[in-house]
Scaffold this motif. Structure first.
Motif, short mmCIF file in Angstrom:
data_model
loop_
_atom_site.label_atom_id
_atom_site.label_comp_id
_atom_site.label_asym_id
_atom_site.label_seq_id
_atom_site.Cartn_x
_atom_site.Cartn_y
_atom_site.Cartn_z
N ARG A 143 -9.24 -0.40 0.97
CA ARG A 143 -9.42 -1.26 2.15
C ARG A 143 -9.85 -0.72 3.37
O ARG A 143 -9.65 -1.00 4.45
CB ARG A 143 -7.94 -1.93 2.34
CG ARG A 143 -7.31 -2.74 1.18
CD ARG A 143 -6.06 -3.47 1.50
NE ARG A 143 -5.62 -4.20 0.37
CZ ARG A 143 -4.54 -4.98 0.49
NH1 ARG A 143 -3.90 -5.26 1.38
NH2 ARG A 143 -4.06 -5.57 -0.64
N HIS A 148 -4.37 -4.86 7.89
CA HIS A 148 -5.01 -4.72 6.63
C HIS A 148 -4.22 -5.16 5.50
O HIS A 148 -4.97 -5.66 4.42
CB HIS A 148 -5.11 -3.05 6.37
CG HIS A 148 -6.14 -2.49 7.68
ND1 HIS A 148 -7.41 -2.43 7.69
CD2 HIS A 148 -5.57 -1.83 8.90
CE1 HIS A 148 -7.80 -1.95 8.67
NE2 HIS A 148 -6.65 -1.50 9.56
N ASP A 149 -2.89 -5.10 5.66
CA ASP A 149 -2.12 -5.82 4.53
C ASP A 149 -2.34 -7.35 4.22
O ASP A 149 -2.63 -8.20 3.08
CB ASP A 149 -0.75 -5.72 4.99
CG ASP A 149 -0.12 -4.40 4.41
OD1 ASP A 149 -0.74 -3.65 3.56
OD2 ASP A 149 1.03 -3.96 4.88
N HIS A 195 -4.97 -9.00 5.84
CA HIS A 195 -6.35 -9.23 6.60
C HIS A 195 -6.43 -10.39 7.64
O HIS A 195 -7.25 -11.15 7.48
CB HIS A 195 -7.16 -10.03 5.07
CG HIS A 195 -7.19 -9.24 3.96
ND1 HIS A 195 -7.97 -8.01 3.58
CD2 HIS A 195 -6.39 -9.28 2.79
CE1 HIS A 195 -7.82 -7.50 2.69
NE2 HIS A 195 -6.77 -8.16 2.04
N LEU A 219 -5.74 3.83 3.48
CA LEU A 219 -6.65 2.83 3.41
C LEU A 219 -7.43 2.81 2.34
O LEU A 219 -7.85 1.99 1.42
CB LEU A 219 -7.16 2.27 4.70
CG LEU A 219 -6.50 1.75 5.54
CD1 LEU A 219 -7.09 1.42 6.85
CD2 LEU A 219 -5.52 0.63 5.08
N GLN A 220 -8.13 4.18 2.14
CA GLN A 220 -9.08 4.38 1.26
C GLN A 220 -8.62 4.51 -0.14
O GLN A 220 -8.96 4.11 -0.95
CB GLN A 220 -9.68 5.94 1.57
CG GLN A 220 -10.62 5.88 2.65
CD GLN A 220 -10.96 7.67 3.25
OE1 GLN A 220 -10.19 8.31 2.94
NE2 GLN A 220 -12.14 7.52 3.65
N LEU A 270 0.72 -1.18 0.25
CA LEU A 270 -0.04 -0.04 -0.26
C LEU A 270 0.76 1.38 0.14
O LEU A 270 1.87 1.48 0.86
CB LEU A 270 -0.66 0.01 1.28
CG LEU A 270 -2.28 -0.84 0.98
CD1 LEU A 270 -2.11 -2.15 0.80
CD2 LEU A 270 -3.07 -0.42 2.41
N SER A 322 -15.82 -0.43 6.60
CA SER A 322 -16.85 0.12 6.14
C SER A 322 -17.53 0.83 7.15
O SER A 322 -18.65 1.55 6.81
CB SER A 322 -17.78 -1.13 5.59
OG SER A 322 -17.93 -2.02 6.67
#
Length: 389
Positions: free
Chosen positions: A139, A157-158, A160, A134-135, A3, A142
């Motif tokens: 990722r 986040h990378d 999950h 992230l946006q 990212l 929500s």
């Protein structure tokens, strides 16, 4: 997939002007990934590797001689003897951007730089992801509850990963290890209780005596342990602004965690849904907003310009952004709607500060941006706009 990091252009730019660039921050914030992605042509050495560290400690000249054109030295604070030898090398050959250092412990890295590399090194603090990062990668969580629960550490986040499991391992593997390296903690259980008590106070004025009493430790021990949490980029102490406006001011800093997910884990939150009605939801939301504002500064290679303001009567502004002669007030409200009362602190500040009051901002837990009463109201997803033109 790597990212993109907002700080990468800053690091590249600084490498054109300084022979050494140091990237510091908490463990697992992405420092190594950033350094290797920004400088793929540089040899990479991890000083966490026992063999490499032993070589660097026993023969620093021979170790550095392997890299005449520079290298990435990961976890550089693990071998503080190198800093003096680095000074000699960059003084002899001051080509910019030769050495990129990364490190996780602010005390040891900063001490080495201050003693040996002052004036030769540029420093960048890399915290976990911003929401904007992230946006941009598609990722972003929500919901606000998911954001506060998952936090923004890259591995979650990378890869999950399950946030609750990851923070369990993170605290045991990194936070407690750093503590053992930096101070002599005889009773780890007591330290764990201390850290959890700190999490319960995120967003509050720091009362070190009460914190020490609740943890069952001496005041000096509490101060030392808090310093470790600061040095490891786990917490941040937000200072009060010094300008009084003829009011008696609170002079105590406010305690904030630098990631809401870590604070939520320490508070025993086990799933995002719990945060919808959690008593510390507001404190965690304020914690996250403050961390986003800090990241916006650090990612540009700048020091914090953030304060809060509170008088003895309890009147308070959550965050003040100092920009030139202006003081920009920011209020943080976790609710999904904005009531008229939400603007009381901003209006009071505007009347009190007069010409020094910059345009006010209110960040809330809803979804619509608004202009109300001369103040900009931003939904949480647009927090990156705070303080902008």
């Amino acid at each position: 997939m790597i990212l993109p990091r907002t700080a990468e252009p800053t690091v590249r730019h600084l490498a054109h002007g300084y022979p050494v660039v140091a990237v510091t921050g908490p463990r697992q914030s992405g420092k190594t990934t950033l350094a290797r992605h920004a400088f793929p042509e540089r040899p990479y050495v991890s000083l966490e590797d026992p063999d490499q560290r032993e070589f660097a400690m026993d023969d620093p000249r021979g170790f550095l001689a392997q890299y005449p054109d520079g290298a990435i030295l990961d976890e550089a604070q693990r071998c503080p003897q190198l800093f003096s030898y680095l000074q000699t090398r960059v003084d002899h050959d001051p080509r910019p951007g030769r050495f990129i250092l990364t490190g996780s412990q602010q005390f040891h890295l900063t001490e080495g730089i201050t003693q040996s590399l002052a004036g030769r090194v540029a420093m960048v603090v890399l915290l976990p992801f911003t929401l904007g990062e992230l946006q941009g990668a598609g990722r972003a969580p929500s919901s606000l509850e998911e954001l506060l629960f998952e936090g923004l550490y890259p591995p979650v986040h990378d890869r999950h990963l399950d946030a609750h499991v990851w923070y369990t391992n993170y605290v045991g593997t990194y936070v407690e290890r750093d503590v053992r390296l930096m101070v002599n903690v005889r009773d780890l259980t007591t330290f764990q209780r201390f850290v959890r008590l700190c999490a319960g106070r995120t967003g509050q004025l720091l009362n070190l005596s009460a914190l020490a009493d609740d943890a069952g430790i001496a005041h000096n021990t509490a101060r030392a342990w808090l310093s470790v949490l600061q040095a490891s980029y786990i917490v941040h102490l937000l200072p009060p602004h010094h300008q009084s406006f003829n009011k008696r001011l609170v002079k105590t800093p406010k305690l904030y965690f630098l990631d809401p997910g870590l604070a939520a884990w320490l508070l025993g939150v086990q799933e995002a849904a719990q945060l919808a009605a959690h008593p510390l939801r507001g404190a965690l939301f304020e914690t996250w907003v403050l961390s986003e504002l800090l990241k916006a500064r650090f990612n540009r290679g700048l020091a914090s310009n953030l304060f809060f303001w509170r008088d003895r009567s309890g009147h308070e502004v959550d965050v003040l952004i100092e920009r030139g002669d202006a003081l920009i007030p920011v209020e943080v409200k976790p609710g999904q709607t904005v009531s008229r009362d939400a603007f009381a602190a901003l209006e009071r500040w505007r009347a009190l500060a007069g010409d020094t009051a910059g345009p006010g901002w209110l960040v809330y837990g809803g979804d619509r941006s608004q202009e109300r009463g001369g103040f900009r109201v931003l939904p949480w997803r647009e927090v990156a706009q705070v303080g902008g033109p």
